[in-house]
Design a protein around this motif. Structure first.
Motif, PDB file in Angstrom:
ATOM      1  N   ILE A 134       7.652  30.445  -1.182  1.00  0.00           N
ATOM      2  CA  ILE A 134       7.211  31.524  -2.030  1.00  0.00           C
ATOM      3  C   ILE A 134       5.248  31.394  -1.912  1.00  0.00           C
ATOM      4  CG2 ILE A 134       8.781  31.120  -3.735  1.00  0.00           C
ATOM      5  CD1 ILE A 134       5.076  30.687  -4.748  1.00  0.00           C
ATOM      6  N   ARG A 135       5.365  33.172  -1.634  1.00  0.00           N
ATOM      7  CA  ARG A 135       3.763  33.304  -0.600  1.00  0.00           C
ATOM      8  C   ARG A 135       3.660  33.830  -1.576  1.00  0.00           C
ATOM      9  NH1 ARG A 135       3.413  31.352   4.574  1.00  0.00           N
ATOM     10  NH2 ARG A 135       5.620  31.044   5.561  1.00  0.00           N
ATOM     11  N   ASN A 136       2.150  34.698  -1.730  1.00  0.00           N
ATOM     12  CA  ASN A 136       1.227  35.361  -2.763  1.00  0.00           C
ATOM     13  C   ASN A 136       1.827  35.340  -4.271  1.00  0.00           C
ATOM     14  OD1 ASN A 136       0.524  36.586  -0.194  1.00  0.00           O
ATOM     15  ND2 ASN A 136       2.139  37.255  -0.011  1.00  0.00           N
ATOM     16  N   PHE A 137       1.908  34.231  -4.573  1.00  0.00           N
ATOM     17  CA  PHE A 137       1.694  33.654  -6.244  1.00  0.00           C
ATOM     18  C   PHE A 137       0.776  34.546  -6.992  1.00  0.00           C
ATOM     19  CE2 PHE A 137       2.195  32.456 -10.602  1.00  0.00           C
ATOM     20  CZ  PHE A 137       3.627  31.848 -11.087  1.00  0.00           C
ATOM     21  N   PRO A 145      -4.909  35.951  -8.208  1.00  0.00           N
ATOM     22  CA  PRO A 145      -4.529  35.094  -7.486  1.00  0.00           C
ATOM     23  C   PRO A 145      -4.436  32.803  -7.600  1.00  0.00           C
ATOM     24  CG  PRO A 145      -6.089  35.318  -6.200  1.00  0.00           C
ATOM     25  CD  PRO A 145      -6.268  36.186  -7.132  1.00  0.00           C
ATOM     26  N   VAL A 146      -2.973  32.839  -7.895  1.00  0.00           N
ATOM     27  CA  VAL A 146      -2.964  31.716  -7.768  1.00  0.00           C
ATOM     28  C   VAL A 146      -2.307  30.386  -6.338  1.00  0.00           C
ATOM     29  CG1 VAL A 146      -1.976  29.513  -9.538  1.00  0.00           C
ATOM     30  CG2 VAL A 146      -2.145  32.468 -10.096  1.00  0.00           C
ATOM     31  N   PHE A 147      -1.547  30.933  -6.022  1.00  0.00           N
ATOM     32  CA  PHE A 147      -1.012  30.038  -4.572  1.00  0.00           C
ATOM     33  C   PHE A 147      -0.835  31.044  -3.100  1.00  0.00           C
ATOM     34  CE2 PHE A 147      -0.219  27.153  -7.768  1.00  0.00           C
ATOM     35  CZ  PHE A 147      -0.557  25.395  -7.521  1.00  0.00           C
ATOM     36  N   ALA A 148      -1.615  30.707  -1.805  1.00  0.00           N
ATOM     37  CA  ALA A 148      -0.765  31.210  -1.035  1.00  0.00           C
ATOM     38  C   ALA A 148       0.110  31.021  -0.767  1.00  0.00           C
ATOM     39  CB  ALA A 148      -2.150  31.286  -0.567  1.00  0.00           C
ATOM     40  N   SER A 149       0.942  30.095  -1.298  1.00  0.00           N
ATOM     41  CA  SER A 149       2.080  29.271  -0.525  1.00  0.00           C
ATOM     42  C   SER A 149       2.629  28.171  -1.221  1.00  0.00           C
ATOM     43  CB  SER A 149       2.569  29.610   1.037  1.00  0.00           C
ATOM     44  OG  SER A 149       1.647  28.360   1.269  1.00  0.00           O
ATOM     45  N   LYS A 150       3.425  27.941  -1.281  1.00  0.00           N
ATOM     46  CA  LYS A 150       4.439  26.727  -1.705  1.00  0.00           C
ATOM     47  C   LYS A 150       5.835  26.901  -0.766  1.00  0.00           C
ATOM     48  CE  LYS A 150       3.182  26.902  -6.509  1.00  0.00           C
ATOM     49  NZ  LYS A 150       3.265  26.588  -8.382  1.00  0.00           N
ATOM     50  N   LEU A 151       5.515  26.246   0.517  1.00  0.00           N
ATOM     51  CA  LEU A 151       6.542  26.139   0.849  1.00  0.00           C
ATOM     52  C   LEU A 151       7.001  24.881   1.174  1.00  0.00           C
ATOM     53  CD1 LEU A 151       4.886  27.855   4.068  1.00  0.00           C
ATOM     54  CD2 LEU A 151       5.856  28.701   2.311  1.00  0.00           C
TER      55      LEU A 151
END
Length: 336
Positions: A81-84, A102-108
């Motif tokens: 995911i991106r842009n959380f 904005p919280v997370f730029a990404s979780k990959l």
């Protein structure tokens, strides 16, 4: 899970790919957040607001999961995911200060060459959504709750070969410097480390705690919540954190903008926001199959909170590990 049990599991296209893991467990067994934080919440994905099976051909390279209080983009091939973002929608339990945060730029996840190829299974019930895909020898699932705080997100992975998957979490920066999220060593926990405090009908020992926050809202706080997952210590991000013992600092090998986790097959990474992120509770149980929420706190835990603003000495540095600055920084500053 053995290959003999796993492969038939992958062949069931309509069923969810992984054992159900209730989102209340994302708070380490706690369920302290009030349902008022979810009032009016609900998700849509690709125009669907009800259960659906969406063909792979209709997914594109990415798609948006949109809620009232939270939104994020999903990479179709990996379910990373991106842009959380927390939207800042009005709610009595809002932690954002009423602004999109904005919280997370990404979780990959790094699937090491494996990809998800099946249809996307979507299950929506009130404020909760569950999406999943499978591929050859791989399954991924995302669960989210559209709430202003609490255990609001988790992602799970399962591989036929049973090996762990590296998840890389990169905190968001955004155009407003005050909204830039950062990891910090929570001083309220560090100063009570080792104390015995009430939890339900027992007591637990206060551990050290790494949270994330920003400089805008005194209520905005969160934490990564692992289950059968281990954070990688970062040799390039060494922080000496003062403890309650004079001249005896703790060494914390954690970066300020990124955390990396080895997640067991069948394990998960959760995201907890608000008061649940700063309560003292036992860690999640070691469970990779048919997991259940066993220990709901229902307000009987000790909440230590966090200092605002966070002292500079407790903010973890540097933001990215030096050997990975180029690759990680590009993801953080140019999220898709």
């Amino acid at each position: 899970m053995s290959p003999q049990r796993y492969l038939p599991f992958l062949s069931v296209s309509r069923a969810m790919m992984l054992a159900a893991l209730p989102l209340s467990l994302a708070a380490g067994g706690a369920n302290a957040a009030s349902s008022a934080g979810c009032e009016g919440g609900g998700f849509s994905v690709l125009g669907r607001t009800q259960n659906a099976t969406i063909p792979a051909s209709a997914l594109g390279t990415s798609f948006r999961v949109q809620g009232k209080y939270a939104q994020f983009d999903v990479d179709a091939a990996t379910l990373g995911i991106r842009n959380f973002t927390m939207t800042g929608a009005p709610n009595p339990l809002d932690i954002t200060g009423g602004v999109p945060t904005p919280v997370f730029a990404s979780k990959l996840p790094d699937h090491r060459g494996l990809t998800l190829t099946s249809s996307l299974t979507v299950e929506i019930k009130e404020t909760e959504i569950e999406i999943g895909r499978t591929g050859s020898n791989l399954a991924m699932k995302i669960q989210a709750k559209d709430c202003a705080n609490g255990g609001i997100f988790q992602m799970e992975v399962e591989r036929q070969d049973g090996t762990p998957t590296l998840f890389t979490h990169i905190l968001a920066e955004g155009p407003n410097p005050q909204l830039k999220a950062f990891y910090f060593d929570n001083r309220n926990f560090r100063n009570r480390e080792g104390d015995e405090v009430p939890y339900k009908d027992i007591t637990v020992i206060v551990p050290a705690r790494v949270n994330f926050g920003n400089d805008f809202s005194r209520k905005f706080v969160g934490r990564d919540s692992p289950q059968v997952a281990t954070r990688r210590a970062e040799p390039g991000c060494v922080n000496e954190i003062a403890t309650r013992v004079p001249n005896s600092p703790a060494t914390v090998r954690h970066c300020g903008g990124v955390s990396r986790w080895d997640v067991a097959s069948g394990g998960r990474m959760g995201q907890v926001m608000g008061e649940d992120a700063v309560e003292v509770a036992p860690p999640a149980t070691e469970c990779v199959q048919n997991c259940q929420a066993q220990n709901r706190v229902r307000g009987r835990s000790t909440v230590l909170g966090f200092p605002f603003p966070v002292n500079g000495a407790d903010r973890l540095q540097p933001r990215f590990p030096p050997q990975s600055t180029a690759s990680l920084g590009s993801v953080a500053s140019n999220p898709r």
